[in-house]
Motif scaffolding. Structure first.
Motif, PDB file in Angstrom:
ATOM      1  N   ARG A 188      -5.886 -14.470  10.336  1.00  0.00           N
ATOM      2  CA  ARG A 188      -5.319 -13.847   8.810  1.00  0.00           C
ATOM      3  C   ARG A 188      -4.151 -13.001   9.427  1.00  0.00           C
ATOM      4  NH1 ARG A 188      -6.897 -13.727   4.056  1.00  0.00           N
ATOM      5  NH2 ARG A 188      -5.020 -13.111   3.047  1.00  0.00           N
ATOM      6  N   PRO A 189      -2.879 -12.529   8.546  1.00  0.00           N
ATOM      7  CA  PRO A 189      -2.041 -11.391   9.079  1.00  0.00           C
ATOM      8  C   PRO A 189      -3.313  -9.859   8.301  1.00  0.00           C
ATOM      9  CG  PRO A 189      -1.142 -12.737   7.462  1.00  0.00           C
ATOM     10  CD  PRO A 189      -2.206 -12.907   7.662  1.00  0.00           C
ATOM     11  N   VAL A 190      -3.296  -9.078   9.910  1.00  0.00           N
ATOM     12  CA  VAL A 190      -4.290  -7.494   9.546  1.00  0.00           C
ATOM     13  C   VAL A 190      -3.047  -6.646   8.755  1.00  0.00           C
ATOM     14  CG1 VAL A 190      -5.607  -8.436  11.316  1.00  0.00           C
ATOM     15  CG2 VAL A 190      -3.040  -6.984  11.788  1.00  0.00           C
ATOM     16  N   GLY A 191      -3.150  -5.885   7.668  1.00  0.00           N
ATOM     17  CA  GLY A 191      -2.397  -4.991   7.312  1.00  0.00           C
ATOM     18  C   GLY A 191      -1.281  -5.482   6.617  1.00  0.00           C
ATOM     19  N   LYS A 192      -0.160  -5.237   6.383  1.00  0.00           N
ATOM     20  CA  LYS A 192       1.073  -6.050   6.069  1.00  0.00           C
ATOM     21  C   LYS A 192       1.285  -7.326   6.205  1.00  0.00           C
ATOM     22  CE  LYS A 192       4.138  -5.992   3.002  1.00  0.00           C
ATOM     23  NZ  LYS A 192       3.719  -5.735   0.819  1.00  0.00           N
ATOM     24  N   GLU A 193       1.424  -7.731   5.100  1.00  0.00           N
ATOM     25  CA  GLU A 193       2.147  -9.561   5.187  1.00  0.00           C
ATOM     26  C   GLU A 193       2.886 -10.320   3.597  1.00  0.00           C
ATOM     27  OE1 GLU A 193      -2.490 -11.176   4.445  1.00  0.00           O
ATOM     28  OE2 GLU A 193      -2.117 -11.419   1.976  1.00  0.00           O
ATOM     29  N   TYR A 194       3.763 -10.946   4.717  1.00  0.00           N
ATOM     30  CA  TYR A 194       4.534 -11.333   3.480  1.00  0.00           C
ATOM     31  C   TYR A 194       4.377 -12.890   3.077  1.00  0.00           C
ATOM     32  CZ  TYR A 194       6.887  -6.976   4.994  1.00  0.00           C
ATOM     33  OH  TYR A 194       6.813  -5.642   5.258  1.00  0.00           O
ATOM     34  N   TYR A 195       4.561 -13.759   1.929  1.00  0.00           N
ATOM     35  CA  TYR A 195       4.670 -14.745   2.020  1.00  0.00           C
ATOM     36  C   TYR A 195       6.220 -15.470   1.595  1.00  0.00           C
ATOM     37  CZ  TYR A 195       0.902 -11.722  -0.189  1.00  0.00           C
ATOM     38  OH  TYR A 195       0.153 -10.648   0.652  1.00  0.00           O
ATOM     39  N   PRO A 196       5.872 -16.839   1.089  1.00  0.00           N
ATOM     40  CA  PRO A 196       7.541 -17.398   1.375  1.00  0.00           C
ATOM     41  C   PRO A 196       8.429 -16.994   0.365  1.00  0.00           C
ATOM     42  CG  PRO A 196       5.685 -19.108   1.416  1.00  0.00           C
ATOM     43  CD  PRO A 196       5.768 -17.204   1.149  1.00  0.00           C
ATOM     44  N   GLN A 197       8.025 -16.116  -1.044  1.00  0.00           N
ATOM     45  CA  GLN A 197       9.016 -16.071  -2.036  1.00  0.00           C
ATOM     46  C   GLN A 197       9.741 -14.356  -1.547  1.00  0.00           C
ATOM     47  OE1 GLN A 197       6.200 -15.899  -2.307  1.00  0.00           O
ATOM     48  NE2 GLN A 197       5.325 -14.233  -3.523  1.00  0.00           N
ATOM     49  N   ASP A 198       9.097 -14.110  -0.288  1.00  0.00           N
ATOM     50  CA  ASP A 198      10.219 -12.945   0.426  1.00  0.00           C
ATOM     51  C   ASP A 198      10.691 -12.499   1.564  1.00  0.00           C
ATOM     52  OD1 ASP A 198       8.051 -10.723  -0.657  1.00  0.00           O
ATOM     53  OD2 ASP A 198       6.324 -11.220   0.242  1.00  0.00           O
ATOM     54  N   VAL A 199      10.353 -14.078   2.707  1.00  0.00           N
ATOM     55  CA  VAL A 199      11.389 -14.939   3.347  1.00  0.00           C
ATOM     56  C   VAL A 199      12.525 -15.190   2.503  1.00  0.00           C
ATOM     57  CG1 VAL A 199      11.746 -16.922   4.710  1.00  0.00           C
ATOM     58  CG2 VAL A 199       9.367 -15.294   4.932  1.00  0.00           C
ATOM     59  N   ALA A 200      12.431 -15.559   1.315  1.00  0.00           N
ATOM     60  CA  ALA A 200      13.579 -16.511   0.615  1.00  0.00           C
ATOM     61  C   ALA A 200      14.166 -15.297   0.101  1.00  0.00           C
ATOM     62  CB  ALA A 200      13.464 -17.420  -0.817  1.00  0.00           C
ATOM     63  N   ALA A 201      13.558 -14.197  -0.362  1.00  0.00           N
ATOM     64  CA  ALA A 201      14.582 -12.772  -0.956  1.00  0.00           C
ATOM     65  C   ALA A 201      15.465 -12.244   0.202  1.00  0.00           C
ATOM     66  CB  ALA A 201      13.303 -12.101  -1.393  1.00  0.00           C
ATOM     67  N   SER A 202      14.600 -12.310   1.768  1.00  0.00           N
ATOM     68  CA  SER A 202      15.553 -11.675   2.872  1.00  0.00           C
ATOM     69  C   SER A 202      16.667 -12.822   2.678  1.00  0.00           C
ATOM     70  CB  SER A 202      14.824 -11.593   4.134  1.00  0.00           C
ATOM     71  OG  SER A 202      13.480 -11.400   3.663  1.00  0.00           O
ATOM     72  N   ILE A 203      17.127 -14.208   3.412  1.00  0.00           N
ATOM     73  CA  ILE A 203      17.848 -15.481   3.344  1.00  0.00           C
ATOM     74  C   ILE A 203      18.329 -14.641   1.947  1.00  0.00           C
ATOM     75  CG2 ILE A 203      18.618 -17.580   3.491  1.00  0.00           C
ATOM     76  CD1 ILE A 203      15.580 -18.304   4.304  1.00  0.00           C
ATOM     77  N   TYR A 204      18.228 -14.694   1.172  1.00  0.00           N
ATOM     78  CA  TYR A 204      19.590 -15.122  -0.017  1.00  0.00           C
ATOM     79  C   TYR A 204      19.903 -13.718  -0.265  1.00  0.00           C
ATOM     80  CZ  TYR A 204      17.910 -19.190  -2.569  1.00  0.00           C
ATOM     81  OH  TYR A 204      17.914 -20.213  -2.811  1.00  0.00           O
ATOM     82  N   THR A 205      19.148 -12.245   0.255  1.00  0.00           N
ATOM     83  CA  THR A 205      19.668 -10.951   0.459  1.00  0.00           C
ATOM     84  C   THR A 205      21.277 -11.447   1.324  1.00  0.00           C
ATOM     85  OG1 THR A 205      17.977  -9.806  -0.581  1.00  0.00           O
ATOM     86  CG2 THR A 205      19.390  -8.190   0.976  1.00  0.00           C
ATOM     87  N   LYS A 206      20.798 -11.652   3.090  1.00  0.00           N
ATOM     88  CA  LYS A 206      21.521 -11.774   3.423  1.00  0.00           C
ATOM     89  C   LYS A 206      22.438 -12.572   3.433  1.00  0.00           C
ATOM     90  CE  LYS A 206      18.845 -10.837   7.950  1.00  0.00           C
ATOM     91  NZ  LYS A 206      19.625  -9.309   7.903  1.00  0.00           N
ATOM     92  N   LEU A 207      22.460 -13.149   2.696  1.00  0.00           N
ATOM     93  CA  LEU A 207      23.619 -14.447   2.075  1.00  0.00           C
ATOM     94  C   LEU A 207      24.547 -14.489   0.995  1.00  0.00           C
ATOM     95  CD1 LEU A 207      21.532 -17.792   2.653  1.00  0.00           C
ATOM     96  CD2 LEU A 207      23.645 -16.661   4.526  1.00  0.00           C
ATOM     97  N   GLY A 208      24.283 -13.130   0.647  1.00  0.00           N
ATOM     98  CA  GLY A 208      24.991 -12.154  -0.649  1.00  0.00           C
ATOM     99  C   GLY A 208      24.729 -12.914  -1.896  1.00  0.00           C
TER     100      GLY A 208
END
Length: 449
Positions: free
Chosen positions: A400-420
């Motif tokens: 498992r990740p140590v410290g800060k971890e991210y989730y699929p919805q955060d990946v989606a937020a990153s993709i959508y933000t980059k695509l405007g």
């Protein structure tokens, strides 16, 4: 085959133009066909939510590589060379262009060009089941039996529409698990499903259904038949009561015909237009030629292309299987990124690699790794993503990740933000009229620059 004389019916769903589309290419159970693609185009041209949903100045496109089955994080970008043998496995870890970081020895090109990529090791996929993974990872929304959330490409097709005759949302290969409707248009409608390209682009007999005339019918012959159909339809209209139905179907018919006969469309799918050197660089295999086709489709006007690859569910013989699948993955993806960079396309092309979930730290009795729901890895390049970094880490055995971890919805937020795409906007459910938000995650700071 294409029939010269259409049936004398006025319903735009079953009329002569519909018959034309049915006879040019076979309908797919899930992928979008020319008819539904053109209906999506007509809908976009007649107005939709795009003004509120997207930044009109953002013309960023996306190529998403989906390795179906759950690619092992231990045996790719997060090796554990100091762990016990039952965790470490058969592969060695090699140094990369990023001091202090190692990849699997099966990925020498990634290691050499690591300063071109951003690898995230602290992804918690929060799922360990096939089909729900395809729904979750390709949309950023957890599987919900009562509502099918649209995948990334469907949202882009809905909000941005067509740029050219090329469908805005394309999927190469059929390696997406549809049991829970992953990778589809969901509540946005069937017209936003991907335009699917089955088969192997590396095969000499490869053709793209729906954009090629039936065997034995040339483009010139098709155009002559179009003229004959137009003359017959003029007579039909005089006797028909439903003029609006004909007018509505005309746009779909004309757009589909335009796509089939367009030289630009034909060339976009024609890999023979590439030099032998370029094709060799990508690799003369399914994944290599699929990535090359994705680049050509983005160049030709598609907005979101998913390259799907199967065979990554390695419960048995994990290392034997990966010795066959990782070298093509290594060559295809590195060549894609280097090619996009050389062509000046990385500024407005986002490249993302995702998989279902991770694999178990401990190797099982069948020399395989099973599903693992709390640790995985992903990759992002281009569209302003800072290059040459490894984000996050997992524990000593990759559980498992140590410290800060991210989730699929955060990946989606990153993709959508980059695509405007505006994360806070919502669509209205056609079933009950309730608002459905685009995304509930937060953009990952390390990926945003």
């Amino acid at each position: 085959m294409l029939k010269l004389f259409p049936q004398n019916v006025s319903n735009c769903e079953t009329g002569s133009r519909r018959q034309f589309l049915l006879e040019v290419g076979a309908l797919s159970a899930f992928g979008v066909t020319l008819d539904s693609a053109m209906r999506g185009q007509a809908h976009a041209s007649n107005g939709n939510d795009s003004g509120a949903l997207t930044d009109p100045k953002n013309d960023t496109n996306c190529i998403l590589i989906w390795t179906r089955g759950g690619t092992s994080h231990h045996d790719t970008f997060d090796p554990k060379p100091n762990a016990s043998a039952d965790v470490r496995g058969d592969f060695s870890a090699i140094s990369t262009a990023l001091p202090g970081y190692q990849f699997s020895d099966q990925l020498p090109l990634f290691a050499k060009h690591a300063n071109e990529f951003t690898i995230m090791r602290n992804l918690n996929p929060r799922n360990g089941s096939h089909s729900t993974a395809d729904a979750f990872m390709l949309s950023g929304h957890k599987f919900n039996a009562s509502v099918t959330y649209p995948c990334y490409g469907a949202v882009i097709a809905k909000t941005k529409g067509f740029k050219t005759n090329i469908p805005p949302h394309i999927q190469i290969g059929n390696h997406v698990d549809r049991r829970f409707n992953g990778g589809l248009g969901g509540y946005l409608g069937l017209q936003y499903n991907p335009f699917e390209i089955p088969g192997d682009p590396n095969s000499k007999s490869f053709t793209v259904r729906d954009i090629s005339p039936p065997k034995g019918i040339s483009i010139d012959r098709l155009k002559r038949r179009k003229q004959a159909l137009q003359a017959i339809d003029t007579l039909q209209r005089q006797a028909d009561q439903n003029q609006n139905a004909f007018e509505a179907s005309d746009a779909h018919y004309q757009n589909a015909f335009s796509m089939i006969t367009s030289a630009d469309t034909q060339q976009a799918f024609d890999l023979s237009k590439e030099s032998d050197k370029t094709r060799d660089n990508y690799g003369r295999h399914y994944l290599g030629q699929s990535c090359l086709m994705a680049r050509r489709l983005i160049e030709s006007g598609s907005r979101f292309v998913t390259v799907s690859s199967g065979g990554w569910d390695t419960h048995t013989n994990n290392f034997k299987s990966l010795r066959g699948s990782l070298p093509p993955f290594d060559r295809a993806l590195t060549s894609l990124v280097l090619d996009l960079k050389q062509r000046g396309m990385l500024d407005n092309t986002l490249v993302v690699w995702l998989t279902d979930f991770g694999r178990t730290p401990v190797i099982n009795s069948a020399a395989g790794r099973d599903h693992w729901a709390t640790a995985s890895t992903m990759m992002m390049i281009g569209a302003g993503t800072p290059a040459g970094q490894i984000v996050g880490a997992t524990d000593d055995i990759g559980s498992r990740p140590v410290g800060k971890e991210y989730y699929p919805q955060d990946v989606a937020a990153s993709i959508y933000t980059k695509l405007g795409v505006n994360l806070n906007h919502y669509f209205v459910s056609p079933e009950d009229g309730r608002p459905l938000v685009v995304n509930e995650g937060q953009p990952i700071p390390e990926l945003m620059g």
